[in-house]
Design an enzyme around this catalytic site. Structure first.
Site, short mmCIF file in Angstrom:
data_model
loop_
_atom_site.label_atom_id
_atom_site.label_comp_id
_atom_site.label_asym_id
_atom_site.label_seq_id
_atom_site.Cartn_x
_atom_site.Cartn_y
_atom_site.Cartn_z
N ARG A 104 0.84 -1.20 0.00
CA ARG A 104 0.00 0.00 0.00
C ARG A 104 0.87 1.24 0.00
O ARG A 104 1.74 1.40 0.85
CB ARG A 104 -0.92 0.00 1.23
N THR A 108 -1.05 7.61 -0.82
CA THR A 108 -2.32 7.57 -1.55
C THR A 108 -3.25 6.47 -1.07
O THR A 108 -4.44 6.47 -1.42
CB THR A 108 -2.07 7.34 -3.06
N ASP A 200 0.62 -2.88 12.76
CA ASP A 200 0.99 -3.39 11.44
C ASP A 200 1.36 -4.86 11.56
O ASP A 200 2.39 -5.20 12.17
CB ASP A 200 2.16 -2.58 10.87
N ASP A 203 4.91 -5.86 10.22
CA ASP A 203 6.00 -5.42 11.09
C ASP A 203 6.10 -6.29 12.33
O ASP A 203 7.19 -6.65 12.78
CB ASP A 203 5.79 -3.97 11.49
#
Length: 209
Positions: A104, A108, A200, A203
């Site tokens: 991603r 944006t 995340d 991560d």
């Protein structure tokens, strides 16, 4: 929402609480992803075609029931989807495996494809798409479009945590895809992260946070 199954098993919710906790270590986070993936896999395969064959038990002959594991393909959305793969392979060890690489764009929120490697004949299998988190839904939608472009007709999504916005976006585009998730959370925040979420997933799985 149609075709969405939130699995509220007590053991899943117990493990999900540990998964969300910011104090959970990388090794425990990986283990929990795999363990919850096992539960989701069992539930998502409850309607799989069952075949029969003759076998010999230590006592007598019988007709045993089995599934054709090679008719199942697990497609991992890189990189976080790898965190669910080992667990679900415990359920179906002879399944085939494919990979789709997406990321991603943080500015944006658009999805960019950088890799796709899928087994030959995938269109003749039941495909289970693995991604720990459905946030905006963009990566799932792009992956489904890739799979449909290969002729795949039977697609199921497995995800640990999902946002209502992402689920609504997916189901508005595809009415023939089932989604199994351990939790439907409250919302997305202004940065596109799930609330309360777990941070995340990639991560935390790979220790890069």
């Amino acid at each position: 929402m149609k075709n969405i199954f939130e699995i509220n098993h007590p053991m899943i919710q117990h493990k999900l609480t540990q998964l969300r906790n910011k104090e959970t270590s990388t090794s425990d986070f990986r283990r929990l992803c795999n363990e919850i993936g096992i539960f989701l896999g069992y539930e998502a395969l409850k309607d799989i075609e069952v075949l029969e064959k003759n076998i010999e038990t230590p006592i007598t002959s019988m007709r045993g029931k089995y599934i054709d594991e090679e008719k199942i393909t697990f497609v991992v959305i890189l990189r976080a989807g790898l965190g669910m793969l080992n667990g679900i392979l415990e359920v179906v060890p002879n399944a085939r495996i494919g990979h789709i690489g997406l990321y991603r764009d943080e500015s944006t929120l658009e999805i960019v494809e950088y890799f796709s490697k899928l087994p030959t004949g995938i269109e003749n299998t039941k495909v289970m798409l693995l991604d720990p988190m459905i946030a905006t839904g963009g990566s799932i939608i792009d992956s489904i479009n890739i799979l449909k472009g290969k002729g795949v007709k039977d697609i199921t999504v497995l995800s640990l945590i999902s946002s209502p916005e992402g689920l609504s976006k997916i189901t508005s585009k595809f009415n023939d895809v089932n989604i199994y998730t351990a939790a439907i959370d409250e919302r997305l925040n202004e940065k596109g992260y799930i609330v309360p979420g777990l941070g995340d997933a990639g991560d935390r799985i790979f220790g890069t946070h």
